[in-house]
Design an enzyme around this catalytic site. Sequence first.
Site, PDB file in Angstrom:
ATOM      1  N   ARG A 168      11.743  -1.823  11.158  1.00  0.00           N
ATOM      2  CA  ARG A 168      10.706  -1.351  12.072  1.00  0.00           C
ATOM      3  C   ARG A 168      10.483  -2.378  13.169  1.00  0.00           C
ATOM      4  O   ARG A 168      10.433  -3.569  12.893  1.00  0.00           O
ATOM      5  CB  ARG A 168       9.386  -1.182  11.296  1.00  0.00           C
ATOM      6  CG  ARG A 168       9.252   0.132  10.609  1.00  0.00           C
ATOM      7  CD  ARG A 168       8.082   0.156   9.660  1.00  0.00           C
ATOM      8  NE  ARG A 168       6.826  -0.326  10.233  1.00  0.00           N
ATOM      9  CZ  ARG A 168       5.656  -0.290   9.592  1.00  0.00           C
ATOM     10  NH1 ARG A 168       5.596   0.202   8.370  1.00  0.00           N
ATOM     11  NH2 ARG A 168       4.569  -0.744  10.159  1.00  0.00           N
TER      12      ARG A 168
ATOM     13  N   LYS B 294       0.825  -1.212   0.000  1.00  0.00           N
ATOM     14  CA  LYS B 294       0.000   0.000   0.000  1.00  0.00           C
ATOM     15  C   LYS B 294       0.861   1.265   0.000  1.00  0.00           C
ATOM     16  O   LYS B 294       0.607   2.189  -0.763  1.00  0.00           O
ATOM     17  CB  LYS B 294      -0.925   0.056   1.235  1.00  0.00           C
ATOM     18  CG  LYS B 294      -1.897  -1.106   1.343  1.00  0.00           C
ATOM     19  CD  LYS B 294      -2.856  -0.912   2.509  1.00  0.00           C
ATOM     20  CE  LYS B 294      -2.193  -0.836   3.885  1.00  0.00           C
ATOM     21  NZ  LYS B 294      -1.529  -2.079   4.327  1.00  0.00           N
TER      22      LYS B 294
ATOM     23  N   ARG C 271      -9.192   0.942   9.240  1.00  0.00           N
ATOM     24  CA  ARG C 271      -8.765  -0.412   9.564  1.00  0.00           C
ATOM     25  C   ARG C 271      -9.818  -1.165  10.364  1.00  0.00           C
ATOM     26  O   ARG C 271      -9.604  -2.327  10.698  1.00  0.00           O
ATOM     27  CB  ARG C 271      -7.489  -0.347  10.392  1.00  0.00           C
ATOM     28  CG  ARG C 271      -6.213  -0.676   9.604  1.00  0.00           C
ATOM     29  CD  ARG C 271      -5.086  -0.456  10.568  1.00  0.00           C
ATOM     30  NE  ARG C 271      -3.869  -1.131  10.310  1.00  0.00           N
ATOM     31  CZ  ARG C 271      -2.793  -0.590   9.752  1.00  0.00           C
ATOM     32  NH1 ARG C 271      -2.842   0.610   9.246  1.00  0.00           N
ATOM     33  NH2 ARG C 271      -1.672  -1.262   9.671  1.00  0.00           N
TER      34      ARG C 271
ATOM     35  N   ARG D  10       0.002  -8.940  13.701  1.00  0.00           N
ATOM     36  CA  ARG D  10      -0.593  -7.913  12.836  1.00  0.00           C
ATOM     37  C   ARG D  10      -1.458  -8.537  11.742  1.00  0.00           C
ATOM     38  O   ARG D  10      -2.491  -7.985  11.363  1.00  0.00           O
ATOM     39  CB  ARG D  10       0.506  -7.045  12.208  1.00  0.00           C
ATOM     40  CG  ARG D  10       1.152  -6.107  13.219  1.00  0.00           C
ATOM     41  CD  ARG D  10       2.412  -5.471  12.681  1.00  0.00           C
ATOM     42  NE  ARG D  10       2.164  -4.505  11.639  1.00  0.00           N
ATOM     43  CZ  ARG D  10       3.040  -4.184  10.696  1.00  0.00           C
ATOM     44  NH1 ARG D  10       4.221  -4.772  10.639  1.00  0.00           N
ATOM     45  NH2 ARG D  10       2.739  -3.274   9.805  1.00  0.00           N
TER      46      ARG D  10
ATOM     47  N   ARG E 180      11.866  -6.277   5.221  1.00  0.00           N
ATOM     48  CA  ARG E 180      11.748  -4.847   4.930  1.00  0.00           C
ATOM     49  C   ARG E 180      12.746  -4.038   5.760  1.00  0.00           C
ATOM     50  O   ARG E 180      12.908  -4.274   6.952  1.00  0.00           O
ATOM     51  CB  ARG E 180      10.322  -4.461   5.314  1.00  0.00           C
ATOM     52  CG  ARG E 180       9.784  -3.258   4.683  1.00  0.00           C
ATOM     53  CD  ARG E 180       8.288  -3.350   4.529  1.00  0.00           C
ATOM     54  NE  ARG E 180       7.540  -3.169   5.750  1.00  0.00           N
ATOM     55  CZ  ARG E 180       6.226  -2.902   5.760  1.00  0.00           C
ATOM     56  NH1 ARG E 180       5.560  -2.786   4.635  1.00  0.00           N
ATOM     57  NH2 ARG E 180       5.591  -2.761   6.899  1.00  0.00           N
TER      58      ARG E 180
HETATM   59  P1  AMP Z   1       1.175   0.664   9.258  1.00  0.00           P
HETATM   60  O1  AMP Z   1       2.414   1.401   8.984  1.00  0.00           O
HETATM   61  O2  AMP Z   1      -0.006   1.169   8.452  1.00  0.00           O
HETATM   62  O3  AMP Z   1       1.328  -0.829   9.144  1.00  0.00           O
HETATM   63  O4  AMP Z   1       0.776   0.955  10.788  1.00  0.00           O
HETATM   64  C1  AMP Z   1       1.637   0.602  11.852  1.00  0.00           C
HETATM   65  C2  AMP Z   1       0.853   0.505  13.154  1.00  0.00           C
HETATM   66  O5  AMP Z   1       0.239   1.770  13.434  1.00  0.00           O
HETATM   67  C3  AMP Z   1      -0.303  -0.480  13.148  1.00  0.00           C
HETATM   68  O6  AMP Z   1       0.116  -1.810  13.417  1.00  0.00           O
HETATM   69  C4  AMP Z   1      -1.183   0.093  14.250  1.00  0.00           C
HETATM   70  O7  AMP Z   1      -0.673  -0.185  15.530  1.00  0.00           O
HETATM   71  C5  AMP Z   1      -1.041   1.583  14.006  1.00  0.00           C
HETATM   72  N1  AMP Z   1      -2.058   2.072  13.047  1.00  0.00           N
HETATM   73  C6  AMP Z   1      -1.836   2.609  11.809  1.00  0.00           C
HETATM   74  N2  AMP Z   1      -2.984   2.938  11.209  1.00  0.00           N
HETATM   75  C7  AMP Z   1      -3.973   2.597  12.082  1.00  0.00           C
HETATM   76  C8  AMP Z   1      -5.392   2.655  12.041  1.00  0.00           C
HETATM   77  N3  AMP Z   1      -6.043   3.140  10.971  1.00  0.00           N
HETATM   78  N4  AMP Z   1      -6.074   2.210  13.124  1.00  0.00           N
HETATM   79  C9  AMP Z   1      -5.449   1.739  14.224  1.00  0.00           C
HETATM   80  N5  AMP Z   1      -4.117   1.625  14.314  1.00  0.00           N
HETATM   81  C10 AMP Z   1      -3.377   2.052  13.260  1.00  0.00           C
END
Ligand code: AMP
Length: 217
Positions: A162, A15, A90, A173, A129
């Site tokens: 990360r 994404k 999400r 996740r 990654r």
């Molecule tokens: P990402 O980089 O999008 O994978 O997000 C990393 C982490 O940020 C996720 O595993 C969540 O803990 C938090 N996070 C990001 N976007 C959201 C969302 N829309 N709702 C809840 N938690 C989020």
Amino acid sequence: MPMNLILLGPPGAGKGTQAKKLVKRYSIPQISTGDILRSAVKDQSPMGIKAKGFMDSGALVPDEVVVGIVDERLDKSDCVNGFVLDGFPRTVAQANALKAMLAAKGRTLDHVVSISVDKDELLERITGRRTCKACGKGYHVLFDPPRLADKCGECGGELFQRDDDREDTMVKRLDVYDEQTAPLIAYYESESLLRSLPGTGSIDDIFQRIVSIVEGK
Ligand code: AMP
């Protein structure tokens, strides 16, 4: 014509990579709640301090936190021509909140692009990654390795993994995605906004599929 898009898909579906390409092509901003939260964690802002524990364990940050972030972000002037939401919504509650906030702003969604990738491939992608600490460029230890180990080919910055990309957190996740985010596929299907595509092949192949969808070809 505004282009209001959501990229939906599990962690590792690509994404973020595709959102960056959409930004360039359509001059619309990428709104990544994950990036905004990571920056808040780095700055140790009150929101970042609250979010860190959830993020490190692979859980979702509470809906009201991310809904607030997106509500504010959509009011910035760079969103006039559209936006690409990456990693939001999400949960069904977030999708409902988004619907209400867009209605209040007099805007609508154009497409929800759902990118699907097998679980085994997601694990391989995510655990390999790496990101540059200095400029944010992404690498993969197998598929896009840096020329010098652990150094960014663009700026020489140090590469890091990360915390939430480690295998144990990643498994969590993916479960969270199945339980809380995958229901959004049916949600947006029922709103006639969903467009699905396979997230396999080259980055450019996937991008062309997305372009065909959003340009209605
Ligand atoms: P990402 O980089 O999008 O994978 O997000 C990393 C982490 O940020 C996720 O595993 C969540 O803990 C938090 N996070 C990001 N976007 C959201 C969302 N829309 N709702 C809840 N938690 C989020």
